[in-house]
Design an enzyme around this catalytic site. Sequence first.
Site, short mmCIF file in Angstrom:
data_model
loop_
_atom_site.label_atom_id
_atom_site.label_comp_id
_atom_site.label_asym_id
_atom_site.label_seq_id
_atom_site.Cartn_x
_atom_site.Cartn_y
_atom_site.Cartn_z
N MET A 28 0.84 -1.20 0.00
CA MET A 28 0.00 0.00 0.00
C MET A 28 0.88 1.26 0.00
O MET A 28 0.38 2.36 0.24
CB MET A 28 -0.93 0.00 1.21
CG MET A 28 -1.90 -1.18 1.17
SD MET A 28 -3.38 -0.93 2.15
CE MET A 28 -2.68 -0.75 3.77
N GLY A 29 2.18 1.06 -0.26
CA GLY A 29 3.05 2.22 -0.38
C GLY A 29 3.53 2.79 0.94
O GLY A 29 3.39 2.16 1.99
N LEU A 31 6.72 3.34 1.56
CA LEU A 31 7.62 2.20 1.71
C LEU A 31 8.71 2.42 2.76
O LEU A 31 9.20 3.52 2.95
CB LEU A 31 8.25 1.88 0.36
CG LEU A 31 7.27 1.60 -0.78
CD1 LEU A 31 8.04 1.34 -2.07
CD2 LEU A 31 6.36 0.42 -0.46
N HIS A 32 9.05 1.32 3.42
CA HIS A 32 10.14 1.32 4.40
C HIS A 32 10.99 0.07 4.14
O HIS A 32 10.72 -0.71 3.21
CB HIS A 32 9.57 1.37 5.82
CG HIS A 32 8.50 0.35 6.09
ND1 HIS A 32 8.76 -1.01 6.08
CD2 HIS A 32 7.17 0.47 6.33
CE1 HIS A 32 7.64 -1.66 6.34
NE2 HIS A 32 6.66 -0.78 6.47
N GLY A 82 11.07 -2.72 5.51
CA GLY A 82 10.32 -3.99 5.50
C GLY A 82 9.84 -4.32 4.10
O GLY A 82 10.04 -5.44 3.60
N HIS A 83 9.24 -3.33 3.44
CA HIS A 83 8.80 -3.54 2.05
C HIS A 83 10.00 -3.87 1.15
O HIS A 83 9.92 -4.74 0.29
CB HIS A 83 8.14 -2.27 1.50
CG HIS A 83 6.89 -1.84 2.21
ND1 HIS A 83 6.81 -0.69 2.95
CD2 HIS A 83 5.66 -2.40 2.26
CE1 HIS A 83 5.59 -0.54 3.43
NE2 HIS A 83 4.86 -1.57 3.04
N SER A 104 6.44 -0.21 10.15
CA SER A 104 5.07 -0.11 9.62
C SER A 104 4.88 1.28 9.06
O SER A 104 5.39 2.27 9.63
CB SER A 104 4.06 -0.35 10.75
OG SER A 104 2.77 0.09 10.34
N SER A 105 4.14 1.38 7.97
CA SER A 105 3.83 2.71 7.42
C SER A 105 3.08 3.53 8.46
O SER A 105 3.15 4.76 8.45
CB SER A 105 2.97 2.57 6.16
OG SER A 105 3.58 1.69 5.24
P1 AMP Z 1 1.49 -2.88 3.46
O1 AMP Z 1 2.04 -1.82 2.57
O2 AMP Z 1 1.44 -2.50 4.90
O3 AMP Z 1 0.19 -3.45 2.94
O4 AMP Z 1 2.53 -4.09 3.41
C1 AMP Z 1 2.90 -4.65 2.17
C2 AMP Z 1 3.70 -5.89 2.45
O5 AMP Z 1 4.86 -5.56 3.20
C3 AMP Z 1 2.92 -6.94 3.26
O6 AMP Z 1 3.23 -8.23 2.76
C4 AMP Z 1 3.48 -6.74 4.63
O7 AMP Z 1 3.40 -7.91 5.45
C5 AMP Z 1 4.92 -6.40 4.34
N1 AMP Z 1 5.52 -5.69 5.47
C6 AMP Z 1 5.04 -4.59 6.08
N2 AMP Z 1 5.83 -4.27 7.13
C7 AMP Z 1 6.81 -5.18 7.17
C8 AMP Z 1 7.94 -5.40 8.04
N3 AMP Z 1 8.19 -4.61 9.07
N4 AMP Z 1 8.74 -6.46 7.78
C9 AMP Z 1 8.48 -7.28 6.72
N5 AMP Z 1 7.44 -7.13 5.88
C10 AMP Z 1 6.62 -6.10 6.11
#
Ligand code: AMP
Length: 282
Positions: free
Chosen positions: A30-31, A33-34, A36-37, A186-187
Amino acid sequence: MRTFNTINETQTWCRDHKRQGKSIGIVPTMGYLHAGHLSLVKESRSQCEITVVSIFVNPIQFGVGEDFEDYPRDLHKDSRLLDEAGADALFAPSIREMYPPGYNSYVEVSGEITEKLCGRSRPGHFRGVTTVVSKLFNICVPDMAFFGQKDAQQAMVIEKMVRELNFPLQIVRVPIVREADGLAMSSRNVYLNPEQRRQALVLNQSLQKAREAIAGGERNAGRVKDLLCHTISTSPEAKIEYAEIYDAASLADVQEIDGSVLVAMAVRFGTTRLIDNLIVEV
Ligand code: AMP
Protein backbone atom coordinates in the site's frame (compact mmCIF):
# COMPACT_ATOMS: atom_id res chain seq x y z
CA MET A 1 12.03 0.94 -13.74
CA ARG A 2 8.77 1.03 -15.70
CA THR A 3 5.75 2.65 -14.07
CA PHE A 4 2.24 1.65 -15.05
CA ASN A 5 -1.12 3.03 -13.99
CA THR A 6 -3.38 0.87 -16.10
CA ILE A 7 -4.24 -2.81 -15.84
CA ASN A 8 -3.98 -3.26 -19.58
CA GLU A 9 -0.39 -2.00 -19.89
CA THR A 10 0.72 -3.94 -16.83
CA GLN A 11 -0.87 -7.19 -17.95
CA THR A 12 0.55 -6.85 -21.46
CA TRP A 13 4.06 -6.09 -20.15
CA CYS A 14 3.98 -8.98 -17.65
CA ARG A 15 2.62 -11.44 -20.22
CA ASP A 16 5.32 -10.41 -22.69
CA HIS A 17 7.99 -11.20 -20.13
CA LYS A 18 6.29 -14.47 -19.29
CA ARG A 19 6.30 -15.42 -22.99
CA GLN A 20 10.03 -14.73 -23.05
CA GLY A 21 10.36 -17.34 -20.31
CA LYS A 22 11.07 -14.86 -17.50
CA SER A 23 9.97 -15.67 -13.95
CA ILE A 24 7.91 -12.91 -12.33
CA GLY A 25 7.76 -12.00 -8.64
CA ILE A 26 5.10 -9.66 -7.27
CA VAL A 27 5.30 -7.58 -4.10
CA PRO A 28 1.86 -6.14 -3.25
CA THR A 29 1.99 -3.04 -1.02
CA MET A 30 0.00 0.00 0.00
CA GLY A 31 3.05 2.22 -0.38
CA TYR A 32 4.78 4.64 1.99
CA LEU A 33 7.62 2.20 1.71
CA HIS A 34 10.14 1.32 4.40
CA ALA A 35 12.91 -1.25 4.82
CA GLY A 36 10.32 -3.99 5.50
CA HIS A 37 8.80 -3.54 2.05
CA LEU A 38 12.25 -3.30 0.49
CA SER A 39 13.25 -6.63 2.03
CA LEU A 40 10.36 -8.20 0.06
CA VAL A 41 11.68 -6.56 -3.11
CA LYS A 42 15.17 -7.91 -2.36
CA GLU A 43 13.79 -11.40 -1.80
CA SER A 44 11.81 -11.25 -5.03
CA ARG A 45 14.88 -10.10 -6.95
CA SER A 46 16.89 -12.99 -5.55
CA GLN A 47 14.28 -15.55 -6.61
CA CYS A 48 12.71 -14.10 -9.78
CA GLU A 49 14.03 -12.49 -12.95
CA ILE A 50 11.38 -9.77 -12.99
CA THR A 51 10.04 -7.99 -9.90
CA VAL A 52 6.78 -6.05 -10.05
CA VAL A 53 5.74 -3.96 -7.04
CA SER A 54 2.18 -2.74 -6.70
CA ILE A 55 1.23 0.32 -4.69
CA PHE A 56 -2.47 0.62 -4.08
CA VAL A 57 -4.24 1.79 -0.93
CA ASN A 58 -7.10 -0.63 -1.33
CA PRO A 59 -10.31 1.03 -0.11
CA ILE A 60 -12.29 -2.21 0.22
CA GLN A 61 -9.99 -3.59 2.92
CA PHE A 62 -10.65 -0.60 5.18
CA GLY A 63 -13.75 -0.52 7.38
CA VAL A 64 -15.95 2.45 8.13
CA GLY A 65 -14.10 4.81 10.48
CA GLU A 66 -10.70 3.29 9.69
CA ASP A 67 -7.75 5.27 8.34
CA PHE A 68 -8.26 4.93 4.56
CA GLU A 69 -8.36 8.70 3.98
CA ASP A 70 -5.44 9.40 6.31
CA TYR A 71 -3.25 6.48 5.23
CA PRO A 72 0.21 7.95 4.49
CA ARG A 73 1.05 8.29 0.79
CA ASP A 74 4.20 9.41 -1.03
CA LEU A 75 4.28 7.89 -4.50
CA HIS A 76 7.15 10.07 -5.63
CA LYS A 77 9.49 8.90 -2.87
CA ASP A 78 8.27 5.29 -3.16
CA SER A 79 9.05 5.29 -6.85
CA ARG A 80 12.61 6.48 -6.18
CA LEU A 81 13.12 3.84 -3.45
CA LEU A 82 11.88 1.07 -5.75
CA ASP A 83 14.09 2.24 -8.58
CA GLU A 84 17.10 2.21 -6.24
CA ALA A 85 16.09 -1.22 -4.94
CA GLY A 86 16.13 -2.59 -8.48
CA ALA A 87 12.42 -3.27 -9.02
CA ASP A 88 11.60 -3.73 -12.70
CA ALA A 89 8.09 -2.31 -12.68
CA LEU A 90 5.76 -0.35 -10.45
CA PHE A 91 2.02 -0.80 -10.85
CA ALA A 92 0.17 2.09 -9.21
CA PRO A 93 -3.45 2.06 -10.35
CA SER A 94 -6.21 4.47 -9.37
CA ILE A 95 -9.24 3.25 -7.43
CA ARG A 96 -11.36 3.68 -10.55
CA GLU A 97 -8.95 1.53 -12.54
CA MET A 98 -9.24 -1.31 -10.01
CA TYR A 99 -12.92 -0.88 -9.13
CA PRO A 100 -14.74 0.83 -12.00
CA PRO A 101 -18.35 1.91 -11.44
CA GLY A 102 -20.58 -1.13 -11.06
CA TYR A 103 -17.73 -3.35 -9.82
CA ASN A 104 -19.22 -6.35 -8.02
CA SER A 105 -16.79 -9.30 -7.82
CA TYR A 106 -15.20 -10.40 -4.55
CA VAL A 107 -13.03 -13.29 -3.37
CA GLU A 108 -13.57 -14.54 0.15
CA VAL A 109 -11.83 -17.13 2.32
CA SER A 110 -14.20 -18.16 5.08
CA GLY A 111 -13.79 -20.03 8.36
CA GLU A 112 -11.67 -19.80 11.48
CA ILE A 113 -8.68 -18.32 9.66
CA THR A 114 -10.52 -15.10 8.76
CA GLU A 115 -12.78 -14.94 11.82
CA LYS A 116 -10.11 -14.50 14.49
CA LEU A 117 -7.55 -11.78 15.29
CA CYS A 118 -7.78 -8.99 12.66
CA GLY A 119 -10.75 -10.74 11.03
CA ARG A 120 -12.76 -10.22 14.19
CA SER A 121 -11.72 -6.62 14.82
CA ARG A 122 -11.84 -5.60 11.13
CA PRO A 123 -14.92 -7.26 9.57
CA GLY A 124 -14.62 -7.45 5.77
CA HIS A 125 -10.88 -6.66 5.87
CA PHE A 126 -9.66 -10.00 4.53
CA ARG A 127 -12.33 -10.09 1.83
CA GLY A 128 -10.89 -6.81 0.60
CA VAL A 129 -7.36 -8.21 0.78
CA THR A 130 -8.11 -11.49 -1.02
CA THR A 131 -10.07 -9.64 -3.69
CA VAL A 132 -7.32 -7.15 -4.50
CA VAL A 133 -4.58 -9.79 -4.30
CA SER A 134 -6.52 -12.05 -6.70
CA LYS A 135 -6.81 -9.16 -9.13
CA LEU A 136 -3.08 -8.43 -8.82
CA PHE A 137 -2.27 -12.10 -9.46
CA ASN A 138 -4.39 -12.08 -12.61
CA ILE A 139 -2.89 -8.80 -13.80
CA CYS A 140 0.78 -9.58 -13.12
CA VAL A 141 0.74 -13.38 -13.70
CA PRO A 142 3.48 -13.94 -11.10
CA ASP A 143 5.33 -17.19 -10.43
CA MET A 144 5.95 -16.05 -6.86
CA ALA A 145 4.33 -13.54 -4.55
CA PHE A 146 6.13 -12.08 -1.54
CA PHE A 147 4.35 -11.24 1.73
CA GLY A 148 5.69 -10.12 5.11
CA GLN A 149 5.42 -12.18 8.25
CA LYS A 150 4.49 -8.85 9.88
CA ASP A 151 0.95 -9.52 8.60
CA ALA A 152 1.04 -13.20 9.57
CA GLN A 153 -2.70 -13.76 9.32
CA GLN A 154 -2.83 -12.07 5.92
CA ALA A 155 -0.08 -14.40 4.65
CA MET A 156 -2.00 -17.42 6.01
CA VAL A 157 -5.25 -16.32 4.39
CA ILE A 158 -3.54 -15.75 1.04
CA GLU A 159 -1.73 -19.09 1.22
CA LYS A 160 -5.07 -20.80 1.83
CA MET A 161 -6.72 -18.92 -1.03
CA VAL A 162 -3.88 -19.84 -3.42
CA ARG A 163 -4.10 -23.49 -2.36
CA GLU A 164 -7.86 -23.77 -2.53
CA LEU A 165 -8.40 -21.75 -5.71
CA ASN A 166 -5.38 -23.31 -7.45
CA PHE A 167 -3.59 -20.09 -8.31
CA PRO A 168 -0.48 -21.30 -10.19
CA LEU A 169 2.09 -19.52 -8.06
CA GLN A 170 4.10 -19.84 -4.88
CA ILE A 171 3.73 -17.62 -1.82
CA VAL A 172 6.95 -16.66 -0.04
CA ARG A 173 6.86 -15.28 3.49
CA VAL A 174 9.58 -12.81 4.47
CA PRO A 175 10.63 -12.20 8.12
CA ILE A 176 9.60 -9.06 10.02
CA VAL A 177 12.02 -6.14 9.66
CA ARG A 178 12.34 -4.11 12.85
CA GLU A 179 13.72 -0.73 13.85
CA ALA A 180 16.99 -0.88 15.84
CA ASP A 181 14.99 -0.70 19.10
CA GLY A 182 12.70 -3.59 18.13
CA LEU A 183 9.55 -1.84 16.88
CA ALA A 184 8.25 -3.65 13.79
CA MET A 185 8.47 -1.33 10.80
CA SER A 186 5.07 -0.11 9.62
CA SER A 187 3.83 2.71 7.42
CA ARG A 188 1.53 3.57 10.34
CA ASN A 189 4.44 4.26 12.72
CA VAL A 190 4.52 7.85 11.41
CA TYR A 191 1.21 8.49 13.16
CA LEU A 192 2.82 7.93 16.60
CA ASN A 193 3.85 10.94 18.67
CA PRO A 194 7.25 10.64 20.42
CA GLU A 195 5.74 9.34 23.66
CA GLN A 196 3.58 6.76 21.86
CA ARG A 197 6.58 5.75 19.77
CA ARG A 198 8.52 5.07 22.99
CA GLN A 199 5.63 3.16 24.56
CA ALA A 200 5.08 1.10 21.40
CA LEU A 201 8.26 -0.84 22.21
CA VAL A 202 6.11 -2.82 24.59
CA LEU A 203 4.75 -4.90 21.69
CA ASN A 204 8.07 -6.50 20.84
CA GLN A 205 9.04 -6.62 24.52
CA SER A 206 5.90 -8.60 25.38
CA LEU A 207 6.58 -11.00 22.48
CA GLN A 208 10.12 -11.56 23.77
CA LYS A 209 8.77 -12.22 27.27
CA ALA A 210 6.35 -14.76 25.85
CA ARG A 211 9.19 -16.40 23.94
CA GLU A 212 11.32 -16.56 27.08
CA ALA A 213 8.48 -18.00 29.16
CA ILE A 214 7.84 -20.73 26.59
CA ALA A 215 11.57 -21.43 26.26
CA GLY A 216 11.63 -21.72 30.07
CA GLY A 217 9.04 -24.49 29.94
CA GLU A 218 5.69 -22.66 30.22
CA ARG A 219 3.14 -24.57 28.17
CA ASN A 220 -0.12 -23.05 29.39
CA ALA A 221 -1.35 -20.67 26.66
CA GLY A 222 -3.63 -18.82 29.09
CA ARG A 223 -0.73 -17.96 31.36
CA VAL A 224 1.42 -16.78 28.44
CA LYS A 225 -1.50 -14.65 27.27
CA ASP A 226 -1.78 -13.11 30.74
CA LEU A 227 1.93 -12.34 30.63
CA LEU A 228 1.49 -10.63 27.24
CA CYS A 229 -1.43 -8.52 28.41
CA HIS A 230 0.29 -7.64 31.67
CA THR A 231 3.45 -6.54 29.85
CA ILE A 232 1.55 -4.47 27.28
CA SER A 233 -0.47 -2.82 30.04
CA THR A 234 2.70 -1.36 31.57
CA SER A 235 2.42 1.23 28.77
CA PRO A 236 -0.29 3.65 29.93
CA GLU A 237 -1.36 4.62 26.39
CA ALA A 238 -1.62 1.03 25.10
CA LYS A 239 -5.15 -0.27 24.48
CA ILE A 240 -5.13 -3.96 23.68
CA GLU A 241 -7.40 -4.97 20.80
CA TYR A 242 -6.23 -8.56 21.00
CA ALA A 243 -3.27 -10.57 22.30
CA GLU A 244 -3.68 -14.23 21.44
CA ILE A 245 -1.93 -17.54 20.95
CA TYR A 246 -3.15 -19.84 18.19
CA ASP A 247 -1.90 -22.77 16.18
CA ALA A 248 0.48 -21.23 13.62
CA ALA A 249 -0.83 -23.30 10.70
CA SER A 250 -4.59 -23.19 11.25
CA LEU A 251 -5.29 -20.51 13.89
CA ALA A 252 -7.05 -23.23 15.89
CA ASP A 253 -7.36 -22.56 19.64
CA VAL A 254 -4.45 -23.75 21.75
CA GLN A 255 -4.60 -24.58 25.45
CA GLU A 256 -1.32 -26.42 25.84
CA ILE A 257 1.50 -24.98 23.73
CA ASP A 258 2.82 -27.63 21.42
CA GLY A 259 4.29 -27.58 17.92
CA SER A 260 4.27 -24.20 16.23
CA VAL A 261 2.18 -21.38 17.72
CA LEU A 262 1.50 -17.83 16.56
CA VAL A 263 1.65 -15.21 19.29
CA ALA A 264 -0.14 -12.20 17.79
CA MET A 265 -1.34 -8.83 18.97
CA ALA A 266 -3.06 -5.64 17.86
CA VAL A 267 -2.64 -2.66 20.16
CA ARG A 268 -3.86 0.91 19.81
CA PHE A 269 -1.91 3.98 20.82
CA GLY A 270 -4.39 6.80 20.52
CA THR A 271 -5.93 6.30 17.07
CA THR A 272 -2.95 4.34 15.75
CA ARG A 273 -3.38 0.59 15.50
CA LEU A 274 -0.19 -1.47 15.53
CA ILE A 275 0.18 -5.22 15.00
CA ASP A 276 3.06 -7.54 15.78
CA ASN A 277 3.61 -11.27 16.14
CA LEU A 278 6.04 -14.07 16.69
CA ILE A 279 6.04 -17.73 15.77
CA VAL A 280 7.32 -19.97 18.56
CA GLU A 281 8.21 -23.62 17.96
CA VAL A 282 8.39 -26.07 20.84
P1 AMP B 1 1.49 -2.88 3.46
O1 AMP B 1 2.04 -1.82 2.57
O2 AMP B 1 1.44 -2.50 4.90
O3 AMP B 1 0.19 -3.45 2.94
O4 AMP B 1 2.53 -4.09 3.41
C1 AMP B 1 2.90 -4.65 2.17
C2 AMP B 1 3.70 -5.89 2.45
O5 AMP B 1 4.86 -5.56 3.20
C3 AMP B 1 2.92 -6.94 3.26
O6 AMP B 1 3.23 -8.23 2.76
C4 AMP B 1 3.48 -6.74 4.63
O7 AMP B 1 3.40 -7.91 5.45
C5 AMP B 1 4.92 -6.40 4.34
N1 AMP B 1 5.52 -5.69 5.47
C6 AMP B 1 5.04 -4.59 6.08
N2 AMP B 1 5.83 -4.27 7.13
C7 AMP B 1 6.81 -5.18 7.17
C8 AMP B 1 7.94 -5.40 8.04
N3 AMP B 1 8.19 -4.61 9.07
N4 AMP B 1 8.74 -6.46 7.78
C9 AMP B 1 8.48 -7.28 6.72
N5 AMP B 1 7.44 -7.13 5.88
C10 AMP B 1 6.62 -6.10 6.11
